[in-house]
Write a protein that holds these residues in place. Structure first.
Motif, PDB file in Angstrom:
ATOM      1  N   GLN A 194       0.847  -1.197  -0.023  1.00  0.00           N
ATOM      2  CA  GLN A 194       0.110  -0.064  -0.199  1.00  0.00           C
ATOM      3  C   GLN A 194       0.858   1.279   0.037  1.00  0.00           C
ATOM      4  OE1 GLN A 194      -3.629   0.642   0.367  1.00  0.00           O
ATOM      5  NE2 GLN A 194      -2.711   2.627  -0.434  1.00  0.00           N
ATOM      6  N   TYR A 195       0.844   1.986  -0.978  1.00  0.00           N
ATOM      7  CA  TYR A 195       1.532   3.369  -0.955  1.00  0.00           C
ATOM      8  C   TYR A 195       1.006   4.113   0.121  1.00  0.00           C
ATOM      9  CZ  TYR A 195       4.155   2.999  -5.230  1.00  0.00           C
ATOM     10  OH  TYR A 195       4.763   2.235  -6.400  1.00  0.00           O
ATOM     11  N   ILE A 196       1.729   4.914   0.775  1.00  0.00           N
ATOM     12  CA  ILE A 196       1.451   5.865   1.924  1.00  0.00           C
ATOM     13  C   ILE A 196       1.954   7.405   1.705  1.00  0.00           C
ATOM     14  CG2 ILE A 196       0.951   3.989   3.426  1.00  0.00           C
ATOM     15  CD1 ILE A 196       3.744   4.664   4.883  1.00  0.00           C
ATOM     16  N   GLU A 197       2.607   7.703   0.383  1.00  0.00           N
ATOM     17  CA  GLU A 197       3.240   8.690   0.481  1.00  0.00           C
ATOM     18  C   GLU A 197       2.450   9.958   0.409  1.00  0.00           C
ATOM     19  OE1 GLU A 197       6.753  10.876  -0.718  1.00  0.00           O
ATOM     20  OE2 GLU A 197       6.665   8.999  -0.034  1.00  0.00           O
ATOM     21  N   ASP A 198       1.351   9.777  -0.122  1.00  0.00           N
ATOM     22  CA  ASP A 198       0.388  10.931  -0.316  1.00  0.00           C
ATOM     23  C   ASP A 198      -0.948  10.722   0.329  1.00  0.00           C
ATOM     24  OD1 ASP A 198       2.027  12.294  -2.047  1.00  0.00           O
ATOM     25  OD2 ASP A 198       1.542  11.087  -3.649  1.00  0.00           O
ATOM     26  N   ILE A 199      -0.947   9.979   1.429  1.00  0.00           N
ATOM     27  CA  ILE A 199      -2.321   9.584   2.266  1.00  0.00           C
ATOM     28  C   ILE A 199      -2.401  10.906   3.235  1.00  0.00           C
ATOM     29  CG2 ILE A 199      -2.305   7.101   1.668  1.00  0.00           C
ATOM     30  CD1 ILE A 199      -1.548   6.769   4.742  1.00  0.00           C
ATOM     31  N   ASP A 200      -3.475  10.767   3.889  1.00  0.00           N
ATOM     32  CA  ASP A 200      -3.589  12.118   4.608  1.00  0.00           C
ATOM     33  C   ASP A 200      -2.971  11.525   5.880  1.00  0.00           C
ATOM     34  OD1 ASP A 200      -4.409  13.943   6.599  1.00  0.00           O
ATOM     35  OD2 ASP A 200      -6.526  14.014   6.203  1.00  0.00           O
ATOM     36  N   HIS A 201      -1.615  12.271   6.353  1.00  0.00           N
ATOM     37  CA  HIS A 201      -0.655  11.845   7.267  1.00  0.00           C
ATOM     38  C   HIS A 201      -1.364  12.312   8.750  1.00  0.00           C
ATOM     39  CE1 HIS A 201       1.860  11.639   3.901  1.00  0.00           C
ATOM     40  NE2 HIS A 201       1.950  10.454   4.176  1.00  0.00           N
ATOM     41  N   SER A 202      -2.162  13.352   8.722  1.00  0.00           N
ATOM     42  CA  SER A 202      -2.655  13.808  10.181  1.00  0.00           C
ATOM     43  C   SER A 202      -3.669  12.826  10.839  1.00  0.00           C
ATOM     44  CB  SER A 202      -3.481  15.074   9.773  1.00  0.00           C
ATOM     45  OG  SER A 202      -4.487  15.011   9.057  1.00  0.00           O
ATOM     46  N   LYS A 203      -4.201  11.631   9.877  1.00  0.00           N
ATOM     47  CA  LYS A 203      -4.956  10.835  10.645  1.00  0.00           C
ATOM     48  C   LYS A 203      -4.173   9.469  10.958  1.00  0.00           C
ATOM     49  CE  LYS A 203      -8.956  12.201   7.509  1.00  0.00           C
ATOM     50  NZ  LYS A 203      -9.665  12.769   8.689  1.00  0.00           N
ATOM     51  N   GLU A 204      -4.923   8.792  11.955  1.00  0.00           N
ATOM     52  CA  GLU A 204      -4.289   7.524  12.242  1.00  0.00           C
ATOM     53  C   GLU A 204      -4.994   6.307  11.590  1.00  0.00           C
ATOM     54  OE1 GLU A 204      -4.433   7.331  16.350  1.00  0.00           O
ATOM     55  OE2 GLU A 204      -3.120   8.613  16.778  1.00  0.00           O
TER      56      GLU A 204
END
Length: 341
Positions: A194-204
């Protein structure tokens, strides 16, 4: 049960029909009727029927799009309106049998009734994570990959899922979700990423595993994947880690240059929830002011030293003048004494 050229399911049959008139078996003068009726009496479908020989008839009925939540009987009725017998109708006797699948329904005859049973099963899903880490793709983007063992427990037996399971990265607030890529690598073993580069990093986030089979109606067909606590690395300015089975991102302190001709702000760690901001230009101004203060102090010190030097010279001059005056007076006294002699 058969399928038509268009793929629709239908039931067909062959039946011998007689009418007993005054104790004699006769061939019906009028074509009989066969009707598929729901046992609750709310719906009915008249079947196609045609004679194929003496007292023998062919009939069929499409069942592809009827209401499959109901149960049905086949009813035979004399087609002659002149027939006033109380027994001019009867329920057709049909042997118990499995007919096959109609859409997602198992079709069968049971106790002379046509019934449709949802093609479902109870499969409790379970998993064991073998590997979980973060990597970088060729384009530099960060992604998470892992290897996991997945089983479905059906009737107490551990089975390999018939349909590819699903793994989804879901925010804990339920607002966003990202379906992961997953593929089998062996018996019950699957690779996922799963790519996590451009997900919303303010969430858990949590990783949720789900049976991919729509026939699985188990209450336990979903589960949260158990992941050991670990630091995964940096994603942009965020530190990624697993804590209590939750994927979290922590922002790291940084120095941000706003512009060359505007005030530059240095972002410092938060203290009691308040972020301190120090202007570099303000610091420079303070340094200049401190430097000016130092220069002024030096000048004042120089002036003080000059004043002290002048005072010291004046004292020396006064002492010399006093000494010279004393010597002059002494000389005069001695000269007077000589003259008296």
């Amino acid at each position: 049960m058969k399928q038509a050229a268009n793929g629709a399911s239908y039931i067909s049959g062959e039946i011998v029909i007689v009418e007993w008139v005054d104790g004699v078996s006769t061939v019906p003068e009028v074509l009989p009727k066969i009707t598929l009726k729901s046992t609750d009496g709310t719906v009915s479908y008249e079947s196609f029927i045609t004679p194929t020989g003496t007292n023998t008839y062919y009939f069929d009925q499409y069942i592809e799009d009827i209401n499959h939540s109901k149960e049905y009987i086949y009813e035979l009725e004399s087609g002659n309106p002149k027939n006033v017998s109380e027994n001019k109708k009867m329920q057709i006797t049909i042997p118990n049998q499995d007919l096959g699948m109609v859409k997602e329904w198992k079709t069968k005859i049971e106790d002379n009734k046509l019934i449709f049973i949802p093609d479902t099963y109870i499969g409790n899903i379970n998993s064991e994570l073998k590997r979980f880490d973060m990597k970088q793709a060729a384009n530099g983007a960060s992604y998470i990959s892992g290897e996991i063992v997945i089983v479905e427990w059906v009737d107490g037996v551990s089975t390999v899922p018939e349909v590819l399971p699903k793994i989804t990265l879901k925010s804990t607030d339920g607002m966003v979700s990202y379906e992961s890529f997953i593929t089998p690598t062996g018996t019950n073993t699957y690779y996922f990423d799963q790519y996590i580069e451009d997900i919303d990093h303010s969430k858990e986030y949590i990783y949720e595993l789900e049976s991919g089979n729509p026939k699985n109606v188990s209450e336990n067909k979903k589960m949260q994947i158990t992941i050991p606590n670990q630091d995964l690395g940096m994603v942009k300015e965020w530190k990624a880690k697993i804590e209590n089975n939750i994927l979290k991102f922590e922002v790291m302190p940084k120095i941000e240059n706003v512009s060359e001709d505007k005030e530059q702000i240095q972002t410092l760690p938060e203290v009691n929830g308040v972020q301190n901001e120090t202007s570099i230009e303000v610091e420079n101004q303070e340094k200049i002011e401190n430097s000016n203060d130092s220069k002024n102090n030096i000048i004042e010190a120089d002036k003080k030293e000059e004043h002290e030097n002048e005072t010291e010279e004046n004292k020396k001059e006064q002492i010399e003048n006093t000494e010279n005056s004393r010597k002059d007076t002494q000389n005069r006294i001695e000269e007077v004494k000589k003259n008296e002699k």
